[in-house]
Design a protein around this motif. Structure first.
Motif, PDB file in Angstrom:
ATOM      1  N   PRO A 194      22.170 -77.168 -66.846  1.00  0.00           N
ATOM      2  CA  PRO A 194      21.353 -76.709 -67.975  1.00  0.00           C
ATOM      3  C   PRO A 194      19.882 -76.650 -67.571  1.00  0.00           C
ATOM      4  CG  PRO A 194      22.028 -78.993 -68.284  1.00  0.00           C
ATOM      5  CD  PRO A 194      22.796 -78.481 -67.098  1.00  0.00           C
ATOM      6  N   LEU A 195      19.146 -75.716 -68.156  1.00  0.00           N
ATOM      7  CA  LEU A 195      17.750 -75.514 -67.764  1.00  0.00           C
ATOM      8  C   LEU A 195      16.903 -76.760 -67.999  1.00  0.00           C
ATOM      9  CD1 LEU A 195      17.031 -71.882 -69.027  1.00  0.00           C
ATOM     10  CD2 LEU A 195      17.704 -72.646 -66.743  1.00  0.00           C
ATOM     11  N   SER A 196      17.267 -77.563 -68.967  1.00  0.00           N
ATOM     12  CA  SER A 196      16.471 -78.755 -69.279  1.00  0.00           C
ATOM     13  C   SER A 196      16.473 -79.772 -68.145  1.00  0.00           C
ATOM     14  CB  SER A 196      16.998 -79.415 -70.555  1.00  0.00           C
ATOM     15  OG  SER A 196      18.353 -79.808 -70.386  1.00  0.00           O
ATOM     16  N   SER A 197      17.449 -79.685 -67.239  1.00  0.00           N
ATOM     17  CA  SER A 197      17.576 -80.672 -66.161  1.00  0.00           C
ATOM     18  C   SER A 197      16.972 -80.198 -64.838  1.00  0.00           C
ATOM     19  CB  SER A 197      19.059 -81.003 -65.938  1.00  0.00           C
ATOM     20  OG  SER A 197      19.743 -79.895 -65.369  1.00  0.00           O
ATOM     21  N   ILE A 198      16.448 -78.959 -64.794  1.00  0.00           N
ATOM     22  CA  ILE A 198      16.037 -78.353 -63.527  1.00  0.00           C
ATOM     23  C   ILE A 198      14.527 -78.460 -63.327  1.00  0.00           C
ATOM     24  CG2 ILE A 198      15.977 -76.206 -62.197  1.00  0.00           C
ATOM     25  CD1 ILE A 198      18.495 -75.341 -63.695  1.00  0.00           C
ATOM     26  N   ASP A 199      14.124 -78.879 -62.137  1.00  0.00           N
ATOM     27  CA  ASP A 199      12.705 -78.903 -61.777  1.00  0.00           C
ATOM     28  C   ASP A 199      12.284 -77.594 -61.111  1.00  0.00           C
ATOM     29  OD1 ASP A 199      10.109 -80.321 -61.272  1.00  0.00           O
ATOM     30  OD2 ASP A 199      10.700 -79.936 -59.197  1.00  0.00           O
ATOM     31  N   ARG A 200      13.084 -77.111 -60.169  1.00  0.00           N
ATOM     32  CA  ARG A 200      12.794 -75.848 -59.489  1.00  0.00           C
ATOM     33  C   ARG A 200      14.066 -75.351 -58.821  1.00  0.00           C
ATOM     34  NH1 ARG A 200      10.960 -79.782 -55.926  1.00  0.00           N
ATOM     35  NH2 ARG A 200      11.641 -79.539 -53.747  1.00  0.00           N
ATOM     36  N   VAL A 201      14.008 -74.101 -58.337  1.00  0.00           N
ATOM     37  CA  VAL A 201      15.150 -73.485 -57.668  1.00  0.00           C
ATOM     38  C   VAL A 201      14.652 -72.815 -56.394  1.00  0.00           C
ATOM     39  CG1 VAL A 201      17.083 -71.871 -57.865  1.00  0.00           C
ATOM     40  CG2 VAL A 201      16.227 -73.054 -59.905  1.00  0.00           C
ATOM     41  N   GLU A 202      15.359 -73.048 -55.283  1.00  0.00           N
ATOM     42  CA  GLU A 202      15.049 -72.422 -53.993  1.00  0.00           C
ATOM     43  C   GLU A 202      16.062 -71.316 -53.721  1.00  0.00           C
ATOM     44  OE1 GLU A 202      13.791 -76.808 -52.127  1.00  0.00           O
ATOM     45  OE2 GLU A 202      15.630 -75.785 -51.497  1.00  0.00           O
ATOM     46  N   ILE A 203      15.592 -70.142 -53.346  1.00  0.00           N
ATOM     47  CA  ILE A 203      16.477 -69.018 -53.026  1.00  0.00           C
ATOM     48  C   ILE A 203      16.150 -68.538 -51.619  1.00  0.00           C
ATOM     49  CG2 ILE A 203      17.234 -66.699 -53.652  1.00  0.00           C
ATOM     50  CD1 ILE A 203      15.463 -68.210 -56.371  1.00  0.00           C
ATOM     51  N   ILE A 204      17.092 -68.723 -50.696  1.00  0.00           N
ATOM     52  CA  ILE A 204      16.938 -68.258 -49.316  1.00  0.00           C
ATOM     53  C   ILE A 204      17.912 -67.109 -49.110  1.00  0.00           C
ATOM     54  CG2 ILE A 204      17.007 -68.852 -46.878  1.00  0.00           C
ATOM     55  CD1 ILE A 204      16.608 -71.754 -47.626  1.00  0.00           C
ATOM     56  N   ARG A 205      17.386 -65.925 -48.800  1.00  0.00           N
ATOM     57  CA  ARG A 205      18.235 -64.755 -48.602  1.00  0.00           C
ATOM     58  C   ARG A 205      18.658 -64.649 -47.137  1.00  0.00           C
ATOM     59  NH1 ARG A 205      14.189 -64.271 -51.863  1.00  0.00           N
ATOM     60  NH2 ARG A 205      14.270 -63.221 -53.895  1.00  0.00           N
ATOM     61  N   GLY A 206      19.805 -64.013 -46.923  1.00  0.00           N
ATOM     62  CA  GLY A 206      20.305 -63.807 -45.567  1.00  0.00           C
ATOM     63  C   GLY A 206      21.299 -64.885 -45.172  1.00  0.00           C
ATOM     64  N   GLY A 207      22.068 -64.595 -44.125  1.00  0.00           N
ATOM     65  CA  GLY A 207      23.128 -65.497 -43.693  1.00  0.00           C
ATOM     66  C   GLY A 207      22.636 -66.908 -43.429  1.00  0.00           C
ATOM     67  N   GLY A 208      23.308 -67.896 -44.045  1.00  0.00           N
ATOM     68  CA  GLY A 208      22.917 -69.294 -43.883  1.00  0.00           C
ATOM     69  C   GLY A 208      24.003 -70.172 -43.313  1.00  0.00           C
ATOM     70  N   SER A 209      25.076 -69.565 -42.782  1.00  0.00           N
ATOM     71  CA  SER A 209      26.195 -70.360 -42.277  1.00  0.00           C
ATOM     72  C   SER A 209      25.834 -71.168 -41.044  1.00  0.00           C
ATOM     73  CB  SER A 209      27.389 -69.448 -41.958  1.00  0.00           C
ATOM     74  OG  SER A 209      27.950 -68.913 -43.137  1.00  0.00           O
ATOM     75  N   ALA A 210      24.786 -70.770 -40.298  1.00  0.00           N
ATOM     76  CA  ALA A 210      24.379 -71.525 -39.113  1.00  0.00           C
ATOM     77  C   ALA A 210      23.883 -72.918 -39.480  1.00  0.00           C
ATOM     78  CB  ALA A 210      23.293 -70.758 -38.350  1.00  0.00           C
ATOM     79  N   LEU A 211      23.499 -73.108 -40.751  1.00  0.00           N
ATOM     80  CA  LEU A 211      23.094 -74.427 -41.224  1.00  0.00           C
ATOM     81  C   LEU A 211      24.073 -75.029 -42.224  1.00  0.00           C
ATOM     82  CD1 LEU A 211      19.227 -74.217 -41.818  1.00  0.00           C
ATOM     83  CD2 LEU A 211      20.430 -75.574 -40.102  1.00  0.00           C
ATOM     84  N   TRP A 212      24.650 -74.177 -43.094  1.00  0.00           N
ATOM     85  CA  TRP A 212      25.414 -74.676 -44.232  1.00  0.00           C
ATOM     86  C   TRP A 212      26.908 -74.360 -44.171  1.00  0.00           C
ATOM     87  CZ3 TRP A 212      23.423 -78.155 -47.402  1.00  0.00           C
ATOM     88  CH2 TRP A 212      22.039 -78.254 -47.505  1.00  0.00           C
ATOM     89  N   GLY A 213      27.338 -73.501 -43.254  1.00  0.00           N
ATOM     90  CA  GLY A 213      28.762 -73.252 -43.116  1.00  0.00           C
ATOM     91  C   GLY A 213      29.329 -72.293 -44.133  1.00  0.00           C
ATOM     92  N   ASN A 214      30.512 -72.627 -44.650  1.00  0.00           N
ATOM     93  CA  ASN A 214      31.288 -71.747 -45.516  1.00  0.00           C
ATOM     94  C   ASN A 214      30.510 -71.330 -46.762  1.00  0.00           C
ATOM     95  OD1 ASN A 214      33.663 -70.427 -46.464  1.00  0.00           O
ATOM     96  ND2 ASN A 214      34.141 -72.203 -47.733  1.00  0.00           N
ATOM     97  N   LEU A 215      30.698 -70.073 -47.171  1.00  0.00           N
ATOM     98  CA  LEU A 215      30.146 -69.441 -48.378  1.00  0.00           C
ATOM     99  C   LEU A 215      28.704 -68.970 -48.237  1.00  0.00           C
ATOM    100  CD1 LEU A 215      31.572 -71.647 -51.280  1.00  0.00           C
ATOM    101  CD2 LEU A 215      32.410 -69.440 -50.497  1.00  0.00           C
ATOM    102  N   ALA A 216      27.943 -69.492 -47.279  1.00  0.00           N
ATOM    103  CA  ALA A 216      26.533 -69.112 -47.152  1.00  0.00           C
ATOM    104  C   ALA A 216      26.418 -67.797 -46.384  1.00  0.00           C
ATOM    105  CB  ALA A 216      25.749 -70.211 -46.459  1.00  0.00           C
ATOM    106  N   VAL A 217      27.043 -66.745 -46.922  1.00  0.00           N
ATOM    107  CA  VAL A 217      27.115 -65.450 -46.246  1.00  0.00           C
ATOM    108  C   VAL A 217      25.896 -64.604 -46.579  1.00  0.00           C
ATOM    109  CG1 VAL A 217      28.461 -63.334 -45.978  1.00  0.00           C
ATOM    110  CG2 VAL A 217      29.627 -65.533 -46.239  1.00  0.00           C
ATOM    111  N   ALA A 218      25.631 -64.426 -47.869  1.00  0.00           N
ATOM    112  CA  ALA A 218      24.493 -63.611 -48.300  1.00  0.00           C
ATOM    113  C   ALA A 218      23.233 -64.432 -48.467  1.00  0.00           C
ATOM    114  CB  ALA A 218      24.826 -62.902 -49.607  1.00  0.00           C
TER     115      ALA A 218
END
Length: 757
Positions: free
Chosen positions: A109-133
């Motif tokens: 819920p928005l009331s619990s969020i301080d901020r959001v980070e959005i990194i575009r591009g393939g992220g599997s080299a750090l995070w593995g599965n699902l970090a495709v886009a």
């Protein structure tokens, strides 16, 4: 001295992007990265996180909030890539449904969020599965002072929200945050007026409800502690419950889960650090899918037991028939997830750093699906047509390393990442049992695979105002458990799982530049990728079953793959003596068999532009534009979707304009205009979605430091538009092809806080 605008830009760029796994600041990121601040959340007219992300360049999200959509379809798309290819984290921990790989939006819920980070591009080299886009990391609020916060809101569709939190700061060594959130909405009617008001649509009073009702409850306990100056950690526990009723009163999604997480950080001086965290979640998902058919009311008092009329909208339905709704299928999904992450970091004196670590994740999941017949008119009675059962235990291991280097302490920064993943599926079953006890499928063999995913990136700071960046990467996604082990069906169709699906693999690159001065900032990024092994649903074919009454053999439709149908169905359903699990309809429309393949390749490229003008200390202008070109480039002949055709649900052109105006010290307003080019709901381009322009407006009045009043209007001019963000026509029908997005939505909110001295 810097202007207030310059100071605010500098403050944003100094934010540490924790999803970088190297504590890199925003100004150091070599991939296009955005930060949604708490201020951005508070000024937005959107009531949910997915709708805030919708207006971030590069995101592909429909205009309907997640609570108006089925949980099995609550995904997030980026840069035109299809579903389940963005890794979403909550404080660095995956926040995905373990079975369907969808996103558990209701836990954020928005009331619990301080901020959001959005990194575009393939992220599997750090995070593995699902970090495709890309990777989205949601950072929760942390207690900094003793205070109580209460937020109450009410809006269109009888939407009610209450959020309460209490911060307990005992000392610098112990801080606790307790929070609870509640939301209830009647939802809105997404059906076009031409369908809802049709004379063919005659609902039985009390039976049909075409709004999407949703009730959510969250309770969280977050504890942060410091054992010493060098040792700190956290312990968190949460419970979540969601009751959702979609489109028809008989369609229900009852989702309940609880979970725990913990972490420890140990600093060794100022240059070395060890981090460990673990998490667990337990999910119970009870799902009932709704169906509808027409009743001939004249027969309800008679002795006949004929079937309910044709399902769905029937042009020219005779007067005297009414729509009856029923449960067409029911799924019982229990599953658990246990994960951990271990990482060591070292900063060197030569302006370089090294991080390496291990991630583990274990999922145990199953699905029992019962499909029911169309009810009989006489007494609404139904029978079980088939029972599908699937289960597996999936284990992931991933080791990764990241090396960052600034040669000669100069303007060039280089980042090298590499990760080796290994995963296995054990104790697996995928089968369907017919009403007569015939079984197809069964136990599946042990399966394992691995993947190596590297990436290389740079950032070159040309001067204090201008920087260039670029990256190349390889990323992957393992097939979803629902695609590999969940087979399900109904009276006219069966969707077979494919446990032999291979991983999806993406190779891509991006190039970009960032410019800033006292007046404006400008970000531009070009991206290009190819993803192979796309897991794609396709129709194997249709057939007319053997007619026992007349002794007439059935037949296959033109283009049907009869050998695959017979293999999946456990025999030939068009011939006498068939004793399998596939439907036995003898009508000319026949029965449909669907399957999954990994023989599809897609290509995509595009341009993302974002510009902020600081026109004055009180007036700011945001401009965003995205061009996305994405299409199938290769496919097997069994897939009917065309190549070189823009994928469904992805408009080529999208522009966003935002005006942030501080009228006086107490009152702020924010206007956002979204202009989308036309697109298609399906890749064959049979269902066009016209372009549209919508306007959202919000205002915030700070009565004093403890009380804030917020009012917002989404879709200010009540524009009727379609933005379904689907990629296939296989799930579309006359009744659902053009589901409308929310019309004008008004919301008001009061936020109060009390500080304890």
């Amino acid at each position: 001295m810097k202007t207030p605008q310059e100071s605010k830009v500098d403050q944003l760029e100094k934010i540490v992007v924790t999803a970088s796994r190297s504590d890199a600041r925003l100004e150091q990121m070599p991939q296009y990265t955005s930060i949604i601040t708490r201020e951005d959340i508070e000024k937005s007219s959107s009531q949910t996180l997915d709708q805030i992300l919708k207006n971030i360049p590069g995101m592909n999200i429909g205009g309907s909030p997640y609570f108006n959509n089925d949980p099995t379809g609550q995904s997030l798309k980026m840069r035109g890539l299809t579903n389940a290819k963005v890794l979403v984290l909550l404080d660095g921990i995956p926040i995905h449904d373990p079975f369907y790989s969808t996103i558990q939006w209701a836990k954020m819920p928005l009331s619990s969020i301080d901020r959001v980070e959005i990194i575009r591009g393939g992220g599997s080299a750090l995070w593995g599965n699902l970090a495709v886009a890309g990777v989205v990391n949601v950072i929760s609020k942390k207690p900094s002072e003793d205070k109580t916060e209460i937020g109450v809101s009410y809006g269109s569709f009888s939407t009610k929200k209450i959020d309460v939190s209490k911060n307990l700061v005992f000392s610098d060594r112990l801080k606790i945050r307790v929070s609870a959130d509640y939301m209830d909405t009647d939802g809105y009617n997404p059906l076009p007026q031409y369908w809802y008001g049709s004379p063919n649509f005659l609902p039985i009073p009390g039976q049909v409800n075409f709004t999407n009702q949703d009730t959510q409850r969250n309770v969280r306990l977050d504890t942060y502690f410091k054992i010493s100056e060098d040792t700190s950690g956290f312990l968190k526990a949460g419970w979540h419950d969601q009751d959702q009723y979609l489109k028809l009163a008989t369609g229900a999604n009852l989702y309940s889960s609880y979970g725990f997480s913990g972490g420890l950080t140990q600093n060794y001086g100022i240059d070395k650090k060890f981090q460990a965290r673990t998490w667990y979640q337990n999910v119970s998902f009870d799902k009932s899918n709704a169906g509808s058919c027409y009743l001939d009311l004249s027969k309800l008092g008679g002795t006949g037991s004929t079937r309910c009329g044709t399902t769905g909208l029937v042009t020219g339905t005779p007067p005297g028939k009414s729509l009856h709704t029923y449960v067409s299928s029911h799924d019982d999904n229990p599953y658990t997830e246990l994960g951990s992450s271990w990482m060591f970091s070292k900063d060197f004196q030569n302006f370089s750093s090294l991080q390496f670590g291990l991630d583990t994740r274990r999922i145990k999941a199953e699905d029992t699906q019962k499909s029911y017949s169309t009810p009989q008119e006489k007494d609404y009675s139904q029978s079980i047509v088939s029972t599908g059962y699937g289960r597996t235990t999936q284990q992931f291991y991933g080791i990764f390393a990241q090396y960052k280097l600034t040669p000669f302490q100069g303007p060039l920064e280089i980042t090298l990442n590499a990760r080796q993943d290994y995963w296995k599926n054990m104790d697996s079953i995928s089968q369907i049992t017919s009403s007569s006890g015939n079984v197809t499928g069964g136990a599946k063999p042990f399966k394992s695979d691995n993947g190596f995913n590297p990436s290389a990136a740079f950032r070159y700071n040309f001067n204090d105002n201008l920087s260039f960046r670029g990256s190349a990467y390889k990323a992957f996604r393992t097939p979803g458990l629902n695609n590999t082990y969940r087979s399900y069906g109904n009276t006219t169709a069966i969707f077979f799982a494919n446990p032999d699906l291979a991983p999806e693999t993406l190779k891509g690159f991006e190039l970009g530049a960032d410019y800033k001065n006292s007046l404006f900032t400008l970000n531009g990024t070009y991206f290009n990728y190819e993803i192979s092994g796309l897991n794609y649903s396709y129709t194997v074919g249709k057939y007319k079953a053997y007619d026992l009454d007349s002794g007439t053999a059935g037949n296959y439709s033109a283009g049907a793959d009869s050998s695959t149908i017979q293999q999946l169905c456990g025999g030939d359903p068009t011939q006498s003596g068939y004793a399998g699990v596939c439907p036995g309809q003898t009508t000319t429309s026949g029965n449909t068999i669907s399957y999954y393949t990994d023989g599809v390749t897609s290509k995509g490229s595009g341009l993302e532009l974002n510009n902020r003008w600081n026109l004055s200390e009180n007036l700011k202008l945001d401009l965003g534009y995205v061009y996305t070109d994405v299409f199938l480039s290769k496919k097997l002949s069994i897939v009917t979707d065309p190549i070189n055709s823009q994928l469904g649900g992805v408009p080529r052109d999208l522009a966003i304009v935002g005006v942030d105006w501080k009228i006086n010290p107490k009152l702020k307003t924010y206007v956002q205009v979204r202009a989308s080019g036309s697109s298609y709901a399906d890749t064959p381009h049979t269902l066009k979605e016209p372009g549209y322009i919508t306007v959202d407006l919000s205002a915030i009045y700070n009565y004093d430091k403890n009380l804030t009043i917020n009012a917002s209007i989404i879709n200010l001019f009540d524009k009727a538009y379609v933005d379904n963000q689907t990629n296939s026509a296989t799930s579309l029908s006359l009744a659902s092809s053009y589901l409308l997005m929310p019309k004008q939505t008004i919301n008001s909110k009061i936020d109060g806080q009390h500080h304890w001295e």
